[in-house]
Motif scaffolding. Structure first.
Motif, mmCIF file in Angstrom:
data_model
loop_
_atom_site.group_PDB
_atom_site.id
_atom_site.type_symbol
_atom_site.label_atom_id
_atom_site.label_comp_id
_atom_site.label_asym_id
_atom_site.label_seq_id
_atom_site.Cartn_x
_atom_site.Cartn_y
_atom_site.Cartn_z
ATOM 1 N N SER A 73 0.827 -1.207 0.000
ATOM 2 C CA SER A 73 0.000 0.000 0.000
ATOM 3 C C SER A 73 0.861 1.256 0.000
ATOM 4 N N ALA A 74 1.954 1.225 0.769
ATOM 5 C CA ALA A 74 2.865 2.370 0.803
ATOM 6 C C ALA A 74 3.531 2.565 -0.560
ATOM 7 N N GLY A 75 3.895 1.451 -1.208
ATOM 8 C CA GLY A 75 4.512 1.519 -2.526
ATOM 9 C C GLY A 75 3.571 2.101 -3.565
ATOM 10 N N ALA A 76 2.300 1.697 -3.491
ATOM 11 C CA ALA A 76 1.310 2.229 -4.425
ATOM 12 C C ALA A 76 1.138 3.735 -4.226
ATOM 13 N N THR A 77 1.119 4.164 -2.973
ATOM 14 C CA THR A 77 0.994 5.592 -2.669
ATOM 15 C C THR A 77 2.191 6.367 -3.210
ATOM 16 N N GLU A 78 3.377 5.812 -2.983
ATOM 17 C CA GLU A 78 4.621 6.464 -3.415
ATOM 18 C C GLU A 78 4.707 6.616 -4.927
ATOM 19 N N SER A 79 4.186 5.640 -5.659
ATOM 20 C CA SER A 79 4.341 5.628 -7.114
ATOM 21 C C SER A 79 3.705 6.856 -7.767
ATOM 22 N N PHE A 80 2.644 7.390 -7.175
ATOM 23 C CA PHE A 80 1.975 8.555 -7.764
ATOM 24 C C PHE A 80 2.856 9.807 -7.698
ATOM 25 N N VAL A 81 3.799 9.818 -6.767
ATOM 26 C CA VAL A 81 4.664 10.980 -6.591
ATOM 27 C C VAL A 81 5.859 10.948 -7.539
ATOM 28 N N VAL A 82 6.372 9.759 -7.828
ATOM 29 C CA VAL A 82 7.694 9.648 -8.450
ATOM 30 C C VAL A 82 7.710 9.674 -9.973
ATOM 31 N N VAL A 83 6.589 9.417 -10.633
ATOM 32 C CA VAL A 83 6.597 9.189 -12.084
ATOM 33 C C VAL A 83 7.256 10.308 -12.901
ATOM 34 N N PRO A 84 6.878 11.581 -12.738
ATOM 35 C CA PRO A 84 7.517 12.614 -13.564
ATOM 36 C C PRO A 84 9.032 12.693 -13.367
ATOM 37 N N PHE A 85 9.479 12.533 -12.125
ATOM 38 C CA PHE A 85 10.909 12.581 -11.831
ATOM 39 C C PHE A 85 11.641 11.399 -12.460
ATOM 40 N N GLU A 86 11.008 10.229 -12.396
ATOM 41 C CA GLU A 86 11.604 9.032 -12.994
ATOM 42 C C GLU A 86 11.701 9.180 -14.508
ATOM 43 N N LEU A 87 10.679 9.747 -15.119
ATOM 44 C CA LEU A 87 10.678 9.951 -16.565
ATOM 45 C C LEU A 87 11.837 10.858 -16.988
ATOM 46 N N VAL A 88 12.003 11.960 -16.287
ATOM 47 C CA VAL A 88 13.089 12.892 -16.600
ATOM 48 C C VAL A 88 14.442 12.220 -16.408
ATOM 49 N N LYS A 89 14.579 11.466 -15.328
ATOM 50 C CA LYS A 89 15.842 10.777 -15.049
ATOM 51 C C LYS A 89 16.195 9.795 -16.157
ATOM 52 N N ILE A 90 15.227 8.984 -16.593
ATOM 53 C CA ILE A 90 15.464 7.991 -17.651
ATOM 54 C C ILE A 90 15.868 8.678 -18.947
ATOM 55 N N LYS A 91 15.189 9.762 -19.291
ATOM 56 C CA LYS A 91 15.509 10.498 -20.517
ATOM 57 C C LYS A 91 16.943 11.021 -20.500
ATOM 58 N N LEU A 92 17.401 11.461 -19.324
ATOM 59 C CA LEU A 92 18.751 12.008 -19.214
ATOM 60 C C LEU A 92 19.817 10.911 -19.154
ATOM 61 N N GLN A 93 19.481 9.758 -18.581
ATOM 62 C CA GLN A 93 20.451 8.671 -18.449
ATOM 63 C C GLN A 93 20.677 7.915 -19.761
ATOM 64 N N ASP A 94 19.725 7.984 -20.660
ATOM 65 C CA ASP A 94 19.837 7.286 -21.948
ATOM 66 C C ASP A 94 21.094 7.749 -22.686
ATOM 67 N N LYS A 95 21.825 6.790 -23.255
ATOM 68 C CA LYS A 95 23.068 7.103 -23.963
ATOM 69 C C LYS A 95 22.828 8.049 -25.124
ATOM 70 N N THR A 96 21.677 7.937 -25.770
ATOM 71 C CA THR A 96 21.382 8.763 -26.946
ATOM 72 C C THR A 96 20.751 10.107 -26.592
ATOM 73 N N SER A 97 20.652 10.394 -25.303
ATOM 74 C CA SER A 97 19.984 11.617 -24.860
ATOM 75 C C SER A 97 20.681 12.872 -25.380
ATOM 76 N N THR A 98 19.884 13.805 -25.892
ATOM 77 C CA THR A 98 20.416 15.094 -26.357
ATOM 78 C C THR A 98 19.837 16.251 -25.548
ATOM 79 N N PHE A 99 19.125 15.920 -24.488
ATOM 80 C CA PHE A 99 18.529 16.965 -23.656
ATOM 81 C C PHE A 99 19.618 17.736 -22.920
#
Length: 297
Positions: free
Chosen positions: A115-141
């Motif tokens: 239940s705590a994990g489900a609650t937490e997931s609603f907070v983290v998604v935008p930050f995780e998306l930005v992180k993945i985009k920047l960590q990608d080897k092909t990232s040009t951001f």
């Protein structure tokens, strides 16, 4: 005084302890997260292992690349960890009241963690998306704000929540395994007679819990990385779109081992990281209890 008779600490204390622990963990283990993401985004047979990935990144892109994308998770860690532990306290007390139990059982620990994990997931998604985009080897951001601007421009505000469903499942499985395992391990460890022994017990149980959570949630983490790392084309359904169909696609095209890509760097981060996290949280809460005095101690 028995530990169950202590008055629960106020929300701000749990918030601060979770924030301090989260920042401590991410600053220590972040390069492993970069390597994990690179391995998960690579389709087909993995060409580099853990050490090879480190060497390749350093040789081709420089040491600084191991910290690319650090800002979003660093900004996120404080509220994320705070929400996780505050939600854990909330759901734990809620389930205790609903069941009439006087203390936490293993089944309630698993339910509380999920239940705590489900609650937490609603907070983290935008930050995780930005992180993945920047960590990608092909990232040009150019940086975090460039990712945000371009995603919103192309996909709208909801574009920041791509991967919401897979993030939900990743956190549910990790938290269920983590907190359920911690409860079981604590019952098997010898009773701590000193504060130092208690901190060691917390580190051991947290590390084993981190390993169990990682073992359960890695396939969902692989899917999340693929979904958030995919460049979306208007009018075209992405290859990786929903969690369970994506699991089947990866299994069919790349084999079962592909669902555990990045497992080694992930477990090397989250197993000891889970120990560090719990150790710092318990230590910080102990400091707060002493500072506040009775009835918190």
């Amino acid at each position: 005084m028995a530990s169950e008779q202590k008055k629960p600490l106020p929300f701000v204390a749990n918030f601060a302890a979770g924030a301090i622990a989260g920042v401590s963990e991410i600053l220590t283990f972040y390069p492993l997260d970069v390597v994990k993401t690179r391995m998960q985004l690579e389709t087909g047979k993995t060409s580099h292992g853990l050490v090879g990935s480190f060497r390749t990144i350093i040789r081709e892109e420089g040491v600084g690349r191991l910290y690319r994308g650090l800002v979003p998770p660093l900004l996120l860690e404080a509220p994320k960890r705070a929400v996780k532990f505050a939600a854990n306290d909330f759901w734990g007390q809620t389930y205790l009241n609903l069941t009439g139990e006087t203390k936490m059982t293993q089944n309630l620990s698993v339910l509380t963690g999920c239940s705590a994990g489900a609650t937490e997931s609603f907070v983290v998604v935008p930050f995780e998306l930005v992180k993945i985009k920047l960590q990608d080897k092909t990232s040009t951001f150019k940086g975090p704000m460039d990712v945000v601007k371009q995603v919103i421009k192309k996909d709208g505000l909801l574009g920041l929540y791509v991967g919401m469903e897979s993030t939900f499942w990743r956190h549910v499985w990790w938290n269920g395994g983590y907190f359920g395992c911690i409860f079981q391990v604590r019952t098997l460890l010898p009773k701590a007679e000193t504060q130092q022994a208690q901190l060691m017990n917390n580190f051991i149980s947290g590390a084993i819990g981190g390993f169990a959570g990682t073992l359960l949630n890695t396939p969902f983490d692989v899917v999340k990385s693929r979904i958030q790392g995919t460049t979306r084309v208007p009018g075209v359904v992405p290859k990786y779109n929903w969690t369970y169909p994506a699991l089947v696609t990866i299994f069919r095209e790349e084999g079962p081992a592909a669902l555990y890509k990045g497992f080694v760097p992930k477990v090397l981060r989250l197993a000891p990281g889970g120990g560090v996290l719990l150790l710092v949280v318990e230590f910080t809460l102990g400091v707060f209890r002493k500072a506040l005095g009775p009835p918190y101690i």
